[in-house]
Design an enzyme around this catalytic site. Structure first.
Site, mmCIF file in Angstrom:
data_model
loop_
_atom_site.group_PDB
_atom_site.id
_atom_site.type_symbol
_atom_site.label_atom_id
_atom_site.label_comp_id
_atom_site.label_asym_id
_atom_site.label_seq_id
_atom_site.Cartn_x
_atom_site.Cartn_y
_atom_site.Cartn_z
ATOM 1 N N CYS A 116 0.809 -1.226 0.000
ATOM 2 C CA CYS A 116 0.000 0.000 0.000
ATOM 3 C C CYS A 116 0.841 1.275 0.000
ATOM 4 O O CYS A 116 0.323 2.356 -0.255
ATOM 5 C CB CYS A 116 -0.955 0.002 1.184
ATOM 6 N N HIS A 256 -3.461 6.941 3.292
ATOM 7 C CA HIS A 256 -3.882 5.668 2.711
ATOM 8 C C HIS A 256 -5.285 5.337 3.221
ATOM 9 O O HIS A 256 -5.573 5.475 4.412
ATOM 10 C CB HIS A 256 -2.888 4.587 3.140
ATOM 11 N N ASN A 286 -10.101 -0.274 0.270
ATOM 12 C CA ASN A 286 -8.636 -0.184 0.231
ATOM 13 C C ASN A 286 -8.135 -0.684 -1.131
ATOM 14 O O ASN A 286 -8.349 -1.842 -1.482
ATOM 15 C CB ASN A 286 -8.078 -1.053 1.374
HETATM 16 N N1 ACO Z 1 -18.467 -8.811 9.512
HETATM 17 C C1 ACO Z 1 -18.900 -9.083 10.748
HETATM 18 N N2 ACO Z 1 -18.078 -9.423 11.762
HETATM 19 C C2 ACO Z 1 -16.764 -9.483 11.491
HETATM 20 C C3 ACO Z 1 -16.246 -9.208 10.211
HETATM 21 C C4 ACO Z 1 -17.162 -8.862 9.203
HETATM 22 N N3 ACO Z 1 -16.762 -8.577 7.943
HETATM 23 N N4 ACO Z 1 -14.905 -9.340 10.265
HETATM 24 C C5 ACO Z 1 -14.579 -9.678 11.507
HETATM 25 N N5 ACO Z 1 -15.708 -9.790 12.268
HETATM 26 C C6 ACO Z 1 -15.822 -10.136 13.663
HETATM 27 C C7 ACO Z 1 -14.651 -10.926 14.157
HETATM 28 O O1 ACO Z 1 -14.822 -12.286 13.856
HETATM 29 C C8 ACO Z 1 -14.692 -10.641 15.631
HETATM 30 O O2 ACO Z 1 -15.668 -11.469 16.228
HETATM 31 P P1 ACO Z 1 -15.412 -12.120 17.673
HETATM 32 O O3 ACO Z 1 -15.252 -10.953 18.605
HETATM 33 O O4 ACO Z 1 -16.626 -12.939 17.876
HETATM 34 O O5 ACO Z 1 -14.140 -12.910 17.526
HETATM 35 C C9 ACO Z 1 -15.191 -9.199 15.708
HETATM 36 O O6 ACO Z 1 -15.822 -8.937 14.438
HETATM 37 C C10 ACO Z 1 -14.110 -8.193 15.942
HETATM 38 O O7 ACO Z 1 -13.016 -8.479 15.060
HETATM 39 P P2 ACO Z 1 -11.720 -7.599 15.045
HETATM 40 O O8 ACO Z 1 -10.774 -8.178 14.033
HETATM 41 O O9 ACO Z 1 -11.211 -7.397 16.419
HETATM 42 O O10 ACO Z 1 -12.325 -6.213 14.510
HETATM 43 P P3 ACO Z 1 -11.604 -4.842 14.368
HETATM 44 O O11 ACO Z 1 -12.374 -3.816 15.063
HETATM 45 O O12 ACO Z 1 -10.119 -4.934 14.636
HETATM 46 O O13 ACO Z 1 -11.761 -4.552 12.812
HETATM 47 C C11 ACO Z 1 -10.510 -4.668 10.769
HETATM 48 C C12 ACO Z 1 -11.203 -5.446 11.854
HETATM 49 C C13 ACO Z 1 -11.525 -3.808 10.057
HETATM 50 C C14 ACO Z 1 -9.888 -5.649 9.782
HETATM 51 C C15 ACO Z 1 -9.414 -3.769 11.377
HETATM 52 O O14 ACO Z 1 -8.626 -4.500 12.282
HETATM 53 C C16 ACO Z 1 -8.508 -3.128 10.340
HETATM 54 O O15 ACO Z 1 -8.909 -2.283 9.578
HETATM 55 N N6 ACO Z 1 -7.244 -3.497 10.334
HETATM 56 C C17 ACO Z 1 -6.271 -2.895 9.431
HETATM 57 C C18 ACO Z 1 -6.429 -3.308 8.006
HETATM 58 C C19 ACO Z 1 -5.409 -2.567 7.185
HETATM 59 O O16 ACO Z 1 -5.080 -1.430 7.454
HETATM 60 N N7 ACO Z 1 -4.836 -3.126 6.191
HETATM 61 C C20 ACO Z 1 -3.791 -2.286 5.556
HETATM 62 C C21 ACO Z 1 -3.054 -2.719 4.604
HETATM 63 S S1 ACO Z 1 -3.745 -3.851 3.444
HETATM 64 C C22 ACO Z 1 -2.533 -4.083 2.269
HETATM 65 O O17 ACO Z 1 -1.410 -3.736 2.452
HETATM 66 C C23 ACO Z 1 -2.920 -4.867 1.008
#
Ligand code: ACO
Length: 329
Positions: A116, A256, A286
């Site tokens: 990214c 980003h 993204n």
């Molecule tokens: N729909 C519903 N529930 C979901 C989903 C979904 N799509 N995805 C995850 N959950 C659930 C999980 O299973 C978890 O359930 P549990 O508590 O029963 O285990 C709960 O939601 C919370 O999950 P978390 O992973 O803790 O959620 P978080 O608030 O951290 O959000 C996210 C997840 C959006 C992926 C976040 O962590 C994020 O944005 N991370 C960074 C991503 C990023 O920046 N990538 C950058 C680079 S990508 C590249 O380089 C190609």
């Protein structure tokens, strides 16, 4: 390095595939909800390429727009750089395919892989080539089809990504210096938090790797989130320091577009208001190396930026890699 030329940013352009995938559409594919995706990421929809529409096709259309805006012909380009983690093929490079689509021959063309942060690495590379006097007019593209490396059964990742491309034309100038500063960094200690396990030399493609879905993006979301906030804020501060400018000199910050909550946390850490931060994640998701350039292009087209305004682009991605660039548009 003795600087022979300054850099003039001649133009930008962008292109998105026509097909829109909404959060409601995703509700039919995996167990998720519009409410969860909107609240946790800020994403409402993303663009998805057709099966026979390749990364180089998106790159080509974005490049045509940038060429038109710069009012130059493809023949005036003397180097093509494409930042991508979703190339048409391992080789030839997507930059080579783009060269062919533009009807060019002989000029150098290569891909650059920094996930990214690819476009910021690209500006840094283009700037060095121009300032050294090696190349005069560079077509720099960030192009991705992340939909094609996504596991559409994994709700942790499939709601996040989209496809698109952005282009910039940079040229040597004796009067202008539109790239005020760049800063890039990397740390592979975190390589297993965001990666594609198979397809390379570690796990060459086999029936087993395909069945285990090892050719799609794997991510530890929470850890990536924390590192993204920290490194993007750090990169933003470094590039600003190198530019000799203050926060108040920056008309617009373009981070980003990975997650709305990451963007807000970075803004808070740098100490800027969200009013000076450009956001289009709700429409794009993204798109990795294409995010900052397509957002910049949109900010210019919609009049949020005028000639001469100073902008800071900030990125973070797999590797981990990070970077920021202070530029004048
Ligand atoms: N729909 C519903 N529930 C979901 C989903 C979904 N799509 N995805 C995850 N959950 C659930 C999980 O299973 C978890 O359930 P549990 O508590 O029963 O285990 C709960 O939601 C919370 O999950 P978390 O992973 O803790 O959620 P978080 O608030 O951290 O959000 C996210 C997840 C959006 C992926 C976040 O962590 C994020 O944005 N991370 C960074 C991503 C990023 O920046 N990538 C950058 C680079 S990508 C590249 O380089 C190609």
């Amino acid at each position: 390095m003795n600087k022979k030329f300054g850099v003039k940013i001649l133009s930008t352009g962008s292109y998105f595939p026509k097909k829109v995938l909404t959060n409601a559409d995703l509700e039919k594919i995996v167990e998720t909800s519009d409410e969860w995706i909107s609240a946790r990421t800020g994403i409402q929809e993303r663009r998805i390429s057709e099966k026979n529409e390749y990364t180089s096709d998106l790159a080509y259309k974005a490049s045509l727009e940038a060429l038109k805006t710069a009012n130059i012909t493809p023949e005036q380009i003397d180097l093509i750089l494409v930042a991508t983690v979703t190339p048409d093929m391992f080789f030839p490079s997507t930059a080579c395919f783009l060269q062919k689509k533009l009807g060019l021959m002989s000029i150098p063309a290569f891909d650059l892989s920094a996930a990214c942060s690819g476009f910021i690495y690209g500006i840094t590379t283009a700037r060095a080539f121009i300032e050294s006097g090696l190349y005069k007019t560079i077509l720099l593209v960030g192009a991705e089809e992340l939909s094609k490396i996504t596991d559409w059964t994994d709700r942790n990742t499939c709601v996040l990504f989209g496809d698109g491309a952005g282009a910039m034309i940079l040229s040597a100038s004796e009067e202008s210096d539109d790239v005020l500063s760049t800063y890039i960094g990397a740390d592979a200690s975190y390589s297993d938090l965001l990666f594609i396990p198979a397809g390379g030399t570690v796990n060459p493609a086999t029936v087993e790797t395909v069945n285990a879905k090892m050719h799609t993006t794997k991510m530890q979301g929470r850890d990536v989130f924390k590192a993204a906030v920290q490194k993007m804020a750090f990169a933003a501060q470094k590039a600003l320091e190198f530019s000799g400018k203050n926060l108040e000199d920056i008309k617009l910050f373009i981070p980003h577009q990975a997650n709305m909550r990451i963007i807000e946390a970075v803004a808070k850490k740098i100490g800027i208001s969200m009013n000076s931060v450009f956001v289009n994640i709700h429409k794009t998701g993204n798109i990795s190396s294409a995010t900052t350039i397509t957002a910049l292009d949109e900010a210019i087209k919609t009049g949020k930026l005028q000639n001469g305004d100073i902008v800071e682009l900030i990125a973070f991605g797999g590797g981990f890699t990070w970077g920021a660039a202070v530029i004048r548009v």
